[in-house]
Design a protein around this motif. Structure first.
Motif, short mmCIF file in Angstrom:
data_model
loop_
_atom_site.label_atom_id
_atom_site.label_comp_id
_atom_site.label_asym_id
_atom_site.label_seq_id
_atom_site.Cartn_x
_atom_site.Cartn_y
_atom_site.Cartn_z
N HIS A 85 -37.11 79.18 4.69
CA HIS A 85 -37.36 78.07 3.77
C HIS A 85 -37.16 76.70 4.43
CE1 HIS A 85 -36.71 81.64 1.46
NE2 HIS A 85 -35.41 81.49 1.37
N PHE A 86 -37.38 76.64 5.77
CA PHE A 86 -37.16 75.39 6.52
C PHE A 86 -35.74 74.87 6.33
CE2 PHE A 86 -41.29 73.11 7.92
CZ PHE A 86 -41.83 74.30 8.37
N GLY A 87 -34.83 75.74 5.93
CA GLY A 87 -33.44 75.34 5.78
C GLY A 87 -33.13 74.52 4.56
N ARG A 99 -46.40 69.52 1.95
CA ARG A 99 -47.41 69.56 3.00
C ARG A 99 -47.00 68.73 4.20
NH1 ARG A 99 -52.98 70.56 1.55
NH2 ARG A 99 -53.50 68.95 3.08
N ASP A 100 -46.41 67.55 3.95
CA ASP A 100 -46.09 66.67 5.07
C ASP A 100 -45.06 67.30 6.00
OD1 ASP A 100 -44.22 66.38 2.96
OD2 ASP A 100 -43.54 64.46 3.77
N LEU A 101 -44.09 68.03 5.45
CA LEU A 101 -43.08 68.67 6.28
C LEU A 101 -43.67 69.86 7.05
CD1 LEU A 101 -39.98 68.54 3.91
CD2 LEU A 101 -40.43 67.13 5.93
N LEU A 102 -44.51 70.64 6.40
CA LEU A 102 -45.17 71.75 7.08
C LEU A 102 -46.03 71.22 8.23
CD1 LEU A 102 -46.20 73.87 3.97
CD2 LEU A 102 -44.65 74.63 5.78
N LEU A 152 -45.51 71.79 12.35
CA LEU A 152 -46.55 72.43 13.15
C LEU A 152 -47.10 71.52 14.24
CD1 LEU A 152 -48.56 74.48 10.51
CD2 LEU A 152 -47.58 75.35 12.63
N LEU A 153 -47.15 70.23 13.99
CA LEU A 153 -47.66 69.30 14.99
C LEU A 153 -46.62 68.97 16.06
CD1 LEU A 153 -49.64 66.87 12.64
CD2 LEU A 153 -50.61 68.53 14.25
N GLU A 154 -45.36 68.85 15.65
CA GLU A 154 -44.32 68.49 16.61
C GLU A 154 -43.75 69.70 17.34
OE1 GLU A 154 -41.29 66.21 14.68
OE2 GLU A 154 -42.68 64.63 14.02
N LEU A 177 -53.53 73.19 5.17
CA LEU A 177 -52.87 72.12 5.91
C LEU A 177 -53.87 71.42 6.83
CD1 LEU A 177 -49.50 73.84 6.92
CD2 LEU A 177 -49.92 72.28 5.00
N ASP A 178 -53.63 70.16 7.06
CA ASP A 178 -54.50 69.37 7.93
C ASP A 178 -53.95 69.40 9.35
OD1 ASP A 178 -56.43 67.67 8.88
OD2 ASP A 178 -55.49 65.85 8.09
#
Length: 275
Positions: free
Chosen positions: A178-180, A212-215, A219-221, A247-248
């Motif tokens: 759950h991303f913590g 969405r922004d956290l996902l 994924l990008l970083e 996701l974008d």
């Protein structure tokens, strides 16, 4: 729900499987291994990591064996649920309790860790600190010796800073569910993403992450550190897969999240892995 059509190979690292022969009711509907398997197939998920639900002050030997038994001839990869005797040492009271705590019959022992590790039915471990506390030093050392991944539920009762001091300093891979930030704690999820810079063997799992922004940021970083998890049966896997598909981010990041990353961490999820 309609069967999803997508071109990805998807593996799922977060599925709760009832350990007994009776169906387990989740959200008012019965869930059985057969129904779970059908829902996974419907969502295009080829293999799933499964484990029994957490229950306080209970031995997990029988539930773990039940899940392993119900995974036979299904695309399920069983991991063993474990528990511990140690509370987070955030206060003098917590340190005192840990100093005088003793292992009860239902607690996981170092010998249990070794048995699970060398039993080819199990491919890692799962821990819910909010229900079962943290393993003691001897059990943590055994986990380091066997070097199998540990999936740990992160959230308000097991925040990133506690996970860092109790688990992430160890040498085994840790997948933080759950991303913590369960349930839906944005700041904890952001803090957990930040910790990926420090801990090379830490990974984040996507179930119940609705931001969405956290996902997309993770994924990008850190494209090699995000693993797809559906959270089934509480969440329908179709829904979980669609959240990632929309996701974008570049397609190669989706491939990594859906399968490539998980297959590096859990060998049995690979296309030629043993069931």
């Amino acid at each position: 729900m309609l069967e999803l059509e997508h071109g990805f190979r998807v593996v799922d690292v977060h599925v709760r499987l009832p350990a007994s022969d009776a169906s387990e009711f989740v959200g008012g509907r019965p869930i059985s291994p057969d129904r779970l398997e059908r829902e996974m197939h419907q969502a295009g998920i080829t293999r799933s990591v499964v484990f029994p639900p957490a229950r306080a002050a209970t031995s997990y030997v029988a539930p773990n064996n039940g899940v392993a038994r119900r995974s036979v001839d299904r695309p399920f990869v069983a991991v063993a649920r474990i528990n511990g005797t140690q509370e987070p040492e955030t206060s003098a009271t917590g340190r005192l309790r840990n100093a005088v705590s003793s292992r009860e019959e239902y607690h996981t022992t170092p010998e249990d860790i070794e048995k699970y590790a060398y039993d080819d039915r199990f491919h890692g471990f799962v821990l819910d600190p909010g229900v079962d506390d943290y393993p003691d030093e001897n059990v943590l050392t055994a986990l380091e010796d066997v070097d199998l991944p540990v999936l740990v539920r992160g959230g308000v009762d097991a925040p990133p800073d506690q996970l860092a001091t109790t688990l992430l300093e160890r040498s085994f891979p840790v997948i933080v569910a759950h991303f913590g930030g369960h349930p839906l704690e944005r700041s904890l999820m952001a803090d957990m993403i930040d910790l990926l810079e420090t801990y090379d063997d830490c990974y984040l799992e996507t179930s119940f992450v609705r931001y969405r922004d956290l996902l997309e940021r993770a994924l990008l970083e850190h494209p090699d550190r995000v693993l797809f998890g559906s959270g089934a049966p509480a969440c329908h896997p179709d829904v979980a897969v669609m959240e990632i598909l929309t996701l974008d981010v570049p397609e190669d990041k989706l491939w990594r999240a859906f399968s490539k990353n998980a297959c590096r961490v859990i060998d049995a999820l690979a296309p030629d892995g043993n069931r």
